[in-house]
Structures are given as structure tokens and as C-alpha cells.
Motif scaffolding. Sequence first.
Motif, PDB file in Angstrom:
ATOM      1  N   THR A  55      -0.614  10.804  -1.920  1.00 45.11           N
ATOM      2  CA  THR A  55       0.642  11.215  -2.780  1.00 45.11           C
ATOM      3  C   THR A  55       1.678   9.747  -1.891  1.00 45.11           C
ATOM      4  OG1 THR A  55       1.565  11.366   0.221  1.00 45.11           O
ATOM      5  CG2 THR A  55       0.518  13.375  -1.286  1.00 45.11           C
ATOM      6  N   ARG A  56       2.621   9.888  -2.615  1.00 50.58           N
ATOM      7  CA  ARG A  56       4.035   8.531  -1.957  1.00 50.58           C
ATOM      8  C   ARG A  56       3.716   8.279  -1.008  1.00 50.58           C
ATOM      9  NH1 ARG A  56       5.036   7.603  -7.351  1.00 50.58           N
ATOM     10  NH2 ARG A  56       5.707   9.227  -8.117  1.00 50.58           N
ATOM     11  N   GLY A  57       3.424   9.202   0.097  1.00 52.59           N
ATOM     12  CA  GLY A  57       3.934   8.733   1.466  1.00 52.59           C
ATOM     13  C   GLY A  57       2.760   8.842   2.178  1.00 52.59           C
ATOM     14  N   LYS A  58       1.708   8.010   1.467  1.00 54.39           N
ATOM     15  CA  LYS A  58       0.604   7.550   1.652  1.00 54.39           C
ATOM     16  C   LYS A  58      -0.537   8.772   2.156  1.00 54.39           C
ATOM     17  CE  LYS A  58       1.576   2.541   1.117  1.00 54.39           C
ATOM     18  NZ  LYS A  58       1.401   1.752   0.381  1.00 54.39           N
ATOM     19  N   ARG A  59      -0.124   9.983   2.058  1.00 53.52           N
ATOM     20  CA  ARG A  59      -0.954  11.108   2.938  1.00 53.52           C
ATOM     21  C   ARG A  59      -2.284  11.490   1.545  1.00 53.52           C
ATOM     22  NH1 ARG A  59       1.126  16.514   5.743  1.00 53.52           N
ATOM     23  NH2 ARG A  59      -1.440  16.542   7.159  1.00 53.52           N
ATOM     24  N   ILE A  60      -3.700  11.585   1.746  1.00 54.89           N
ATOM     25  CA  ILE A  60      -4.538  11.868   1.149  1.00 54.89           C
ATOM     26  C   ILE A  60      -4.813  13.425   0.971  1.00 54.89           C
ATOM     27  CG2 ILE A  60      -6.968  11.747   0.899  1.00 54.89           C
ATOM     28  CD1 ILE A  60      -5.846   8.612   1.644  1.00 54.89           C
ATOM     29  N   TYR A  61      -4.582  14.174   0.272  1.00 50.82           N
ATOM     30  CA  TYR A  61      -5.643  15.116   0.193  1.00 50.82           C
ATOM     31  C   TYR A  61      -6.778  15.697  -0.693  1.00 50.82           C
ATOM     32  CZ  TYR A  61      -0.816  16.731   2.047  1.00 50.82           C
ATOM     33  OH  TYR A  61       0.270  17.291   2.459  1.00 50.82           O
TER      34      TYR A  61
END
Length: 119
Positions: A55-61
Motif C-alpha cells: 500500500t501507499r503507507g508501505k503496509r503489505i497484505y
Amino acid sequence: MRLALLTIGIVAAAAPAADRRTPAATPAGKPQSCIPRSGIRQTLVRDDRTIDFVTRGKRIYRNVLPQSCPSLGFERRFGYATSLSQLCSTDIITVLTTAPLMRGASCGLGQFQPVTLTR
């Protein structure tokens, strides 16, 4: 109702076999059924069953498909169609082949598990 088609994923250059392994991941929260489409910055197709959504917030799903999706790991790109502002576990992805550009297998997504990658 407007149907939006968004193609995501990038064909990666030939990489050494060690670079194409699925990195280990540690769960970093509860699995989610949907993630916002607008927040997806990048997708990393790891193999025929595993896609990491960054994600743009650098979170990975990490999304582990319920079943193997033929040629997904080889082609490393896919498209999907949805009329929602979210991508959900009920959505279907379609592998995009390169030569010639055409549709490949269509496969269902799994839950979106927030993870921290461990190398």
C-alpha cells in the motif's frame, strides 16, 4: 453503476531463481476481506498462489489464493474488474499473458493478511 477495470502488476525481468522464492512473512494483524483499491501502490506476484499487495503507507497484505492459479507465477501480472472502491476476497483476478497479450486463467482471491516480510 460504472464498471472499472484496473490492470496491475509488472512483468519482472528475468531474475535468479533465489530472487523468485516467496519470502517468509509474519502476520501483523487480523486478516481482512477487502483493501481499498486507491491505496494499492504495487503488487508482487510471488508464485501461482501468493500475491503481496503493497500500500501507499508501505503496509503489505499477503493474499494466498484458495487454489493455484495457472501461469500466475510465470507471467507475474494480472487484471481485475470491480465496481467497488475496494478489492475483496470475493473478487476474481485474471492472469495476463505476454506473447501475445491476452487473458489467461481466472482465479479467486483469498483473505488479505497484513504481514511483515522476513528475508
